[in-house]
Write an enzyme that holds these catalytic residues in place. Sequence first.
Site, PDB file in Angstrom:
ATOM      1  N   ASN A 144       3.427   2.084  -2.023  1.00 18.41           N
ATOM      2  CA  ASN A 144       3.842   0.839  -1.368  1.00 18.41           C
ATOM      3  C   ASN A 144       2.780  -0.236  -1.621  1.00 18.41           C
ATOM      4  O   ASN A 144       1.625   0.082  -1.894  1.00 18.41           O
ATOM      5  CB  ASN A 144       3.978   1.066   0.140  1.00 18.41           C
ATOM      6  CG  ASN A 144       4.472  -0.174   0.867  1.00 18.41           C
ATOM      7  OD1 ASN A 144       5.346  -0.896   0.374  1.00 18.41           O
ATOM      8  ND2 ASN A 144       3.921  -0.438   2.047  1.00 18.41           N
ATOM      9  N   HIS A 151       1.170  -3.719   0.233  1.00 20.42           N
ATOM     10  CA  HIS A 151       1.118  -4.450   1.498  1.00 20.42           C
ATOM     11  C   HIS A 151       0.262  -5.693   1.288  1.00 20.42           C
ATOM     12  O   HIS A 151      -0.830  -5.606   0.716  1.00 20.42           O
ATOM     13  CB  HIS A 151       0.507  -3.552   2.583  1.00 20.42           C
ATOM     14  CG  HIS A 151       0.551  -4.161   3.942  1.00 20.42           C
ATOM     15  ND1 HIS A 151       1.669  -4.099   4.748  1.00 20.42           N
ATOM     16  CD2 HIS A 151      -0.365  -4.890   4.617  1.00 20.42           C
ATOM     17  CE1 HIS A 151       1.420  -4.747   5.873  1.00 20.42           C
ATOM     18  NE2 HIS A 151       0.203  -5.243   5.820  1.00 20.42           N
TER      19      HIS A 151
HETATM   20  C1  GRF Z   1       5.294  -8.695  -0.897  1.00 22.06           C
HETATM   21  O1  GRF Z   1       4.358  -9.617  -0.421  1.00 22.06           O
HETATM   22  C2  GRF Z   1       4.883  -7.290  -0.579  1.00 22.06           C
HETATM   23  O2  GRF Z   1       3.510  -7.115  -0.502  1.00 22.06           O
HETATM   24  C3  GRF Z   1       5.479  -7.072   0.773  1.00 22.06           C
HETATM   25  O3  GRF Z   1       6.699  -7.756   0.747  1.00 22.06           O
HETATM   26  C4  GRF Z   1       6.624  -8.827  -0.166  1.00 22.06           C
HETATM   27  C5  GRF Z   1       7.801  -8.713  -1.077  1.00 22.06           C
HETATM   28  O4  GRF Z   1       7.940  -9.861  -1.888  1.00 22.06           O
HETATM   29  N1  GRF Z   1       5.533  -5.672   1.086  1.00 22.06           N
HETATM   30  P1  GRF Z   1       8.986  -9.861  -3.067  1.00 22.06           P
HETATM   31  O5  GRF Z   1      10.346  -9.522  -2.488  1.00 22.06           O
HETATM   32  O6  GRF Z   1       8.542  -8.829  -4.067  1.00 22.06           O
HETATM   33  O7  GRF Z   1       8.947 -11.245  -3.634  1.00 22.06           O
END
Ligand code: GRF
Length: 195
Positions: free
Chosen positions: A104, A106
């Site tokens: 994942n 974050h």
């Molecule tokens: C990202 O900032 C990721 O770290 C978080 O959710 C966001 C998703 O952005 N878990 P995207 O949909 O990939 O533009």
Amino acid sequence: MNKIRLAILASGSGSNAQSIIEYFSGHDSIEVACILSDKLEAGVHARAALFDLPSFTLSDEERTRPGLFLDRLHETRVDFLVLAGYLRRIPVELVNEYPRRIVNIHPSLLPKFGGKGMYGDRIHAAVIETGQKETGITIHWVNEQYDEGEVIFQATCPVLPGDTVGRLAERIHQLEHAHYPRVIEAVVKECFHVH
Ligand code: GRF
């Protein structure tokens, strides 16, 4: 040799999913097999369509009944799961079936600004409100707790005077797009002993 097949799980716009799809298109040992989402209206479906990549919306049943979720992954012959803005908890049965095969990302420097309810703009707002001088991204293994799996990689960026949530989110996205695909490549190769 059969390529190692990734499934990307995403609930939102899918910009990370797109950067991962682009990175692995034409890769010699790893491919993105499909996109899975919990939301029919998620932007990630349109991004998948740009690349003729299958994208599915998991039904509530599939999401909450691990056997059905696993059936879907087995049917699609998924070897490794990549969470990219997926907002649901991963059932423990999946974690057990894919041990050290789920990562994942974050958008903070965990353990700071992690845990239930800490996602998206809420994180960046909290970073600004608490006067942090730096923030960043964390890529980690997934266990059955939110944001608590072992950290694989972190990268930082400054929080600048006058930053808004939008500007910080953009800086974080750039960091994610620059690092997440390469980190995935490295851990997948290590997991599957590809050189
Ligand atoms: C990202 O900032 C990721 O770290 C978080 O959710 C966001 C998703 O952005 N878990 P995207 O949909 O990939 O533009």
